[in-house]
Design an enzyme around this catalytic site. Structure first.
Site, PDB file in Angstrom:
ATOM      1  N   GLY A 149       0.730  -1.351  -0.033  1.00 23.15           N
ATOM      2  CA  GLY A 149      -0.017   0.049  -0.129  1.00 23.15           C
ATOM      3  C   GLY A 149       0.959   1.175   0.170  1.00 23.15           C
ATOM      4  N   THR A 150       1.968   1.338   0.785  1.00 22.86           N
ATOM      5  CA  THR A 150       2.668   2.498   0.959  1.00 22.86           C
ATOM      6  C   THR A 150       3.469   2.846  -0.614  1.00 22.86           C
ATOM      7  OG1 THR A 150       3.457   1.790   3.145  1.00 22.86           O
ATOM      8  CG2 THR A 150       4.867   3.270   1.893  1.00 22.86           C
ATOM      9  N   ASN A 207      -8.090   3.583   8.955  1.00 20.29           N
ATOM     10  CA  ASN A 207      -7.536   2.448   9.722  1.00 20.29           C
ATOM     11  C   ASN A 207      -7.589   2.296  11.007  1.00 20.29           C
ATOM     12  OD1 ASN A 207      -5.463   4.772   8.845  1.00 20.29           O
ATOM     13  ND2 ASN A 207      -4.366   3.968  10.337  1.00 20.29           N
ATOM     14  N   GLN A 248      -7.547  -0.310   3.783  1.00 19.92           N
ATOM     15  CA  GLN A 248      -8.215  -0.991   4.949  1.00 19.92           C
ATOM     16  C   GLN A 248      -9.665  -1.382   4.427  1.00 19.92           C
ATOM     17  OE1 GLN A 248      -7.306  -1.910   7.672  1.00 19.92           O
ATOM     18  NE2 GLN A 248      -5.357  -0.709   7.945  1.00 19.92           N
ATOM     19  N   SER A 294      -3.759  -3.298  -0.462  1.00 20.04           N
ATOM     20  CA  SER A 294      -2.598  -4.109  -0.051  1.00 20.04           C
ATOM     21  C   SER A 294      -3.014  -5.532   0.406  1.00 20.04           C
ATOM     22  CB  SER A 294      -1.839  -3.475   1.179  1.00 20.04           C
ATOM     23  OG  SER A 294      -0.741  -4.056   1.896  1.00 20.04           O
ATOM     24  N   HIS A 326      -1.721  -7.910   2.330  1.00 20.22           N
ATOM     25  CA  HIS A 326      -1.799  -8.512   3.867  1.00 20.22           C
ATOM     26  C   HIS A 326      -2.568  -7.888   4.771  1.00 20.22           C
ATOM     27  CE1 HIS A 326       0.142  -4.755   6.509  1.00 20.22           C
ATOM     28  NE2 HIS A 326       0.419  -4.548   5.160  1.00 20.22           N
ATOM     29  N   THR A 328      11.554  -6.565 -12.499  1.00 21.70           N
ATOM     30  CA  THR A 328      10.973  -7.959 -12.890  1.00 21.70           C
ATOM     31  C   THR A 328       9.568  -8.591 -11.775  1.00 21.70           C
ATOM     32  OG1 THR A 328      13.143  -8.721 -13.385  1.00 21.70           O
ATOM     33  CG2 THR A 328      11.461 -10.764 -12.995  1.00 21.70           C
ATOM     34  N   CYS A 372       2.085   1.402  12.741  1.00 19.92           N
ATOM     35  CA  CYS A 372       3.269   1.930  12.131  1.00 19.92           C
ATOM     36  C   CYS A 372       3.747   3.013  13.203  1.00 19.92           C
ATOM     37  CB  CYS A 372       3.239   2.811  10.870  1.00 19.92           C
ATOM     38  SG  CYS A 372       2.031   1.831   9.902  1.00 19.92           S
TER      39      CYS A 372
END
Ligand code: PLP
Length: 392
Positions: A73-74, A152, A180, A200, A202, A238, A330
């Site tokens: 996401g970042t 979030n 989120q 994202s 995860h 790649t 974070c």
């Protein structure tokens, strides 16, 4: 359930990868084949890559050509914000909500040092942006607007579609950080009308280090990286087929059972809140975020415990085997109160004592009931000390 088993209620920080996702990825980690190569191994990798794109596009209401895989996401947010803001010549402004994740707020701070003016509307206590207030900041020199789809910390769902309706009349592109939201509520890229959308893997039981940016067809996006021209030059390097396959598999699993997951989450989220409130009283537990269901993520609960010491609370919850979060992951470890809750005007007595509980696909009723017991006993244990401190 043994009293010492740990209960993971921090899925907004990261959700453990589903074993089936790992299985889907396994052959692609082991196989030779660069999707850019023309031999049969390369073509086979290319087919898996294209299938992953098609799956993602179908579920998120996009065209496969609009999917750009990223490292998360970042990166997706950075690519969108710097890519859309363009070079600064003459006055340029960006309008943003005041409750964005650092993955948006920090790139905006960088744009500010580069000469952009960043404007942010005030936000009310429910944590939902008022579209009129937001759109009132649009000016002739506005290059870009950015509004997250779901917060979030509070799980507050933002009126992104309403905002794009206002912005498109003025030709202003809108980026949404949907990290989120994707995998928690249905998300339709074209219906939202945004120019770019970040997600994202995860957060929905896919692999960490895998994300995507949807980029509306015809959009000029300045790349952040330069290299071999992969992904149409928008994100060269790649291509990692396994990470794309893992993201697509996790998203497909969410999509298959999304209705059931959302229903179960709402029941469990409300059971958690009801259990804690019933035991401790309505004055001792205050929800942060919207009251109406339409603006709430189904699996996020953020509550403040007025007068309780926030650091003690987090330590005691951890000792009691509950993984939850204070502010965003974070920023955890920092004692500063959450910028989101500050922007919402949450009163000082619960700024530092607010906790986010977030549920995942595997969260079960027995865990919630056990969590209620542990949370209640932690609060009862530390409350007298907080009172004593206040009197000393
Ligand atoms: N945006 C939001 C709203 C988030 O909650 C997060 C992660 O917590 C991110 C962006 C960053 O995503 P990633 O961890 O994939 O870089």
């Amino acid at each position: 359930m043994s009293s010492m088993s740990s209960i993971y209620l921090d899925h907004n920080a990261t959700a453990p990868m589903a074993p089936e996702v790992l299985e889907a990825m396994r052959p692609h980690w082991l196989a030779a084949g660069n999707p850019e190569s023309r031999h049969s191994a390369g073509r086979s990798a290319r087919r898996a890559w294209e299938r992953a794109k098609e799956t993602v596009a179908r579920i998120l209401g996009a065209d496969p050509s609009e999917v750009v895989f990223t490292s998360g996401g970042t990166e997706a947010n950075n690519l969108a914000l710097f890519g859309l803001a363009g070079r600064d010549c003459g006055p340029a402004s960006v309008v943003s909500s005041p409750i964005e994740h650092p993955a948006v707020a920090e790139p905006l701070a960088r744009l500010e040092t580069d000469g952009y003016i960043v404007k942010r509307p005030m936000i009310s206590l429910d944590g939902v942006v008022n579209v009129g207030d937001f759109a009132a900041l649009f000016q002739a020199e506005t290059r870009l607007a950015t509004l997250m789809l779901a917060n979030n910390e509070t799980g507050a769902i933002q009126p992104v579609k309403e905002l794009t309706e206002r912005a498109s009349v003025l030709g202003i592109p809108v980026h949404t950080d949907a990290v989120q939201a994707v995998g928690r509520i249905p998300v339709d890229f074209h219906a939202l009308g945004v120019t770019t959308l970040a997600a994202s893997a995860h957060k929905f039981h896919g692999p960490v280090g895998s994300g995507l940016l949807l980029v509306r067809k015809g959009t000029t996006l300045a790349p952040r990286l330069f290299g071999g021209g992969q992904q149409g030059g928008r994100r060269p390097g790649t291509s990692c087929v396994a990470l794309a396959v893992g993201l697509a598999e996790a998203l497909a699993r969410w999509h298959e059972e999304s209705g059931a997951r959302m229903t179960r989450w709402r029941t469990l989220r409300d059971r958690l809140e009801f259990g804690v409130v019933t035991n401790l009283g309505t004055d001792a537990v205050v929800r942060n975020g919207p009251l109406d269901e339409a603006h709430r993520l189904p699996q996020t609960l953020n509550v403040g415990f007025p007068g309780i010491d926030g650091d003690a609370l987090m330590i005691q919850l951890d000792l009691a085997g509950i993984a939850a979060s204070q502010g965003s992951a974070c920023a955890s470890g920092a004692t500063a109160p959450s910028p989101t809750l500050i922007a919402m005007g949450v009163p000082a007595d619960r700024l530092r004592s607010s906790v986010r509980f977030s549920l995942g696909a595997q969260t079960r009723e027995a865990e919630i009931d056990e969590a209620v017991e542990r949370i209640v006993s932690v609060i009862r244990c530390i409350a007298p000390k907080a009172v004593a401190t206040g009197l000393s």
